[in-house]
Design a protein around this motif. Sequence first.
Motif, mmCIF file in Angstrom:
data_model
loop_
_atom_site.group_PDB
_atom_site.id
_atom_site.type_symbol
_atom_site.label_atom_id
_atom_site.label_comp_id
_atom_site.label_asym_id
_atom_site.label_seq_id
_atom_site.Cartn_x
_atom_site.Cartn_y
_atom_site.Cartn_z
ATOM 1 N N HIS A 14 0.791 -1.151 0.084
ATOM 2 C CA HIS A 14 0.198 0.003 0.013
ATOM 3 C C HIS A 14 0.896 1.431 -0.233
ATOM 4 C CE1 HIS A 14 -3.232 -2.737 0.730
ATOM 5 N NE2 HIS A 14 -2.784 -3.068 1.982
ATOM 6 N N ASN A 15 1.312 1.699 -1.125
ATOM 7 C CA ASN A 15 2.202 2.684 -1.473
ATOM 8 C C ASN A 15 1.569 3.895 -2.300
ATOM 9 O OD1 ASN A 15 4.302 1.567 0.375
ATOM 10 N ND2 ASN A 15 4.094 0.204 -1.202
ATOM 11 N N PHE A 16 1.801 5.005 -2.338
ATOM 12 C CA PHE A 16 1.310 6.059 -3.357
ATOM 13 C C PHE A 16 2.353 7.173 -3.368
ATOM 14 C CE2 PHE A 16 -0.493 9.212 -5.941
ATOM 15 C CZ PHE A 16 -0.886 8.555 -7.150
ATOM 16 N N PRO A 17 3.084 7.750 -4.380
ATOM 17 C CA PRO A 17 3.089 6.927 -5.823
ATOM 18 C C PRO A 17 3.805 5.637 -5.673
ATOM 19 C CG PRO A 17 4.440 8.871 -5.689
ATOM 20 C CD PRO A 17 3.984 9.060 -4.357
ATOM 21 N N PHE A 18 3.557 4.622 -6.371
ATOM 22 C CA PHE A 18 4.275 3.256 -6.504
ATOM 23 C C PHE A 18 4.769 3.134 -7.801
ATOM 24 C CE2 PHE A 18 3.368 -1.274 -4.327
ATOM 25 C CZ PHE A 18 4.823 -1.344 -4.141
ATOM 26 N N PRO A 19 5.802 3.347 -8.449
ATOM 27 C CA PRO A 19 6.428 2.888 -9.657
ATOM 28 C C PRO A 19 5.958 1.575 -10.303
ATOM 29 C CG PRO A 19 7.927 4.044 -8.314
ATOM 30 C CD PRO A 19 6.996 3.878 -7.426
ATOM 31 N N GLU A 20 5.463 1.670 -11.356
ATOM 32 C CA GLU A 20 5.030 0.181 -11.806
ATOM 33 C C GLU A 20 5.935 -0.961 -11.597
ATOM 34 O OE1 GLU A 20 2.175 -2.667 -13.249
ATOM 35 O OE2 GLU A 20 1.954 -0.226 -12.560
ATOM 36 N N SER A 21 7.389 -0.524 -11.862
ATOM 37 C CA SER A 21 8.003 -1.777 -11.941
ATOM 38 C C SER A 21 8.345 -2.134 -10.498
ATOM 39 C CB SER A 21 9.531 -1.090 -12.698
ATOM 40 O OG SER A 21 10.078 0.091 -11.803
ATOM 41 N N LEU A 22 8.415 -1.218 -9.725
ATOM 42 C CA LEU A 22 8.643 -1.471 -8.156
ATOM 43 C C LEU A 22 7.165 -2.278 -7.795
ATOM 44 C CD1 LEU A 22 10.240 -1.403 -5.624
ATOM 45 C CD2 LEU A 22 9.316 0.871 -5.103
ATOM 46 N N ARG A 23 6.216 -1.745 -8.012
ATOM 47 C CA ARG A 23 4.830 -2.464 -7.751
ATOM 48 C C ARG A 23 4.903 -4.187 -8.361
ATOM 49 N NH1 ARG A 23 0.635 -4.410 -9.342
ATOM 50 N NH2 ARG A 23 1.159 -4.031 -11.573
ATOM 51 N N GLU A 24 5.394 -3.963 -9.337
ATOM 52 C CA GLU A 24 5.005 -5.570 -10.041
ATOM 53 C C GLU A 24 6.431 -6.428 -9.062
ATOM 54 O OE1 GLU A 24 6.075 -5.101 -14.189
ATOM 55 O OE2 GLU A 24 3.992 -4.438 -14.704
ATOM 56 N N TRP A 25 7.400 -5.749 -9.002
ATOM 57 C CA TRP A 25 8.407 -6.591 -8.269
ATOM 58 C C TRP A 25 8.031 -7.079 -6.802
ATOM 59 C CZ3 TRP A 25 11.136 -5.696 -3.593
ATOM 60 C CH2 TRP A 25 12.449 -6.531 -3.464
ATOM 61 N N SER A 26 7.396 -5.870 -6.015
ATOM 62 C CA SER A 26 6.955 -6.361 -4.679
ATOM 63 C C SER A 26 5.758 -7.244 -4.984
ATOM 64 C CB SER A 26 6.351 -5.118 -4.080
ATOM 65 O OG SER A 26 7.075 -3.887 -4.077
ATOM 66 N N GLN A 27 5.098 -7.390 -5.883
ATOM 67 C CA GLN A 27 3.947 -8.580 -6.058
ATOM 68 C C GLN A 27 4.673 -9.706 -6.181
ATOM 69 O OE1 GLN A 27 0.669 -8.039 -5.364
ATOM 70 N NE2 GLN A 27 0.880 -10.512 -5.474
ATOM 71 N N ARG A 28 5.774 -9.700 -7.096
ATOM 72 C CA ARG A 28 6.408 -11.065 -7.364
ATOM 73 C C ARG A 28 7.170 -11.506 -5.920
ATOM 74 N NH1 ARG A 28 8.436 -8.571 -11.955
ATOM 75 N NH2 ARG A 28 10.499 -8.583 -11.154
ATOM 76 N N PHE A 29 7.811 -10.410 -5.258
ATOM 77 C CA PHE A 29 8.278 -10.815 -4.038
ATOM 78 C C PHE A 29 7.368 -11.555 -3.380
ATOM 79 C CE2 PHE A 29 9.145 -9.606 0.239
ATOM 80 C CZ PHE A 29 10.693 -9.856 0.524
ATOM 81 N N VAL A 30 6.194 -10.735 -2.992
ATOM 82 C CA VAL A 30 5.168 -11.710 -1.956
ATOM 83 C C VAL A 30 4.838 -13.136 -2.515
ATOM 84 C CG1 VAL A 30 2.815 -11.523 -1.531
ATOM 85 C CG2 VAL A 30 4.306 -9.486 -1.496
ATOM 86 N N GLU A 31 4.873 -13.282 -3.946
ATOM 87 C CA GLU A 31 4.419 -14.550 -4.420
ATOM 88 C C GLU A 31 5.647 -15.465 -4.337
ATOM 89 O OE1 GLU A 31 3.637 -13.484 -8.425
ATOM 90 O OE2 GLU A 31 1.686 -12.748 -8.017
#
Length: 263
Positions: free
Chosen positions: A145-162
Amino acid sequence: MRYIMESSDETRRLLVQERTGNAREALLLAGLKPGNRVLDAGCGPGGIAEVIAELVGPSGHVTGMDLSEERLAEARQINRRRPHVRFIQGDVRRTGLPDASFDFTWCQFVLQYVPDWQGALQELVRVTRPGGRVVISEIDGLGLHNFPFPESLREWSQRFVEVVARTTGFDIFAGRKFFTEMRRMGLGNVRVHLLPQYVIAGAADMGLMLDWETRFSTLEPVVASALGGLEAYRAMCQEYLQLLADPDALKYSVLLVTEGTRP
């Protein structure tokens, strides 16, 4: 059950987390009262047991349970002047405690690590007396839960969680699951309280930065290879830490505190 966050700095990190969090508010919202007999299941180094002991007073009693003897030694030292507090080694899935032993059973930041969390919850219900409260406090969506959340970092964070979930069983969305399960188990008066774990409007303080640095370094041997290798992993961790330090960004994380009454 494997505790994935173990490190040489973990006792300090847990104590900071326990003493700066919302445990007192959550305990009071869930109806903790003076004189209650309480189980702190997965008590860690005893910071929340301190709070529980204060709230139940000398007419109450607190039993702290943890798998780690290192954590228990610290908990006993911190609570050494509280005769109504004891600490025992045990597993929340199989406590070995008698049925209906407690008025109030508390478990925070534990079931997120337990693949068979339904069985662990059933065990916590078992040791709670009829009419007593079972209270589970867990994260839901930590770090997303962050804003702004750069798309590349958001995608990496989701992969990290997975990757963390796949390789360790850690459930970053544990908090949302206990309401339905408590209802299914037949607990009464099931309620959910939404509390902030943290709200960072601007730059994070050094304590929270250190907390995230510890998380990333501890998980590095487990997840780096699945996230592009060591160099790529460290680069993205630094990008996430820069987001935490950004004075113009909002970062927040929530707790879902779910309580129910044993019938």
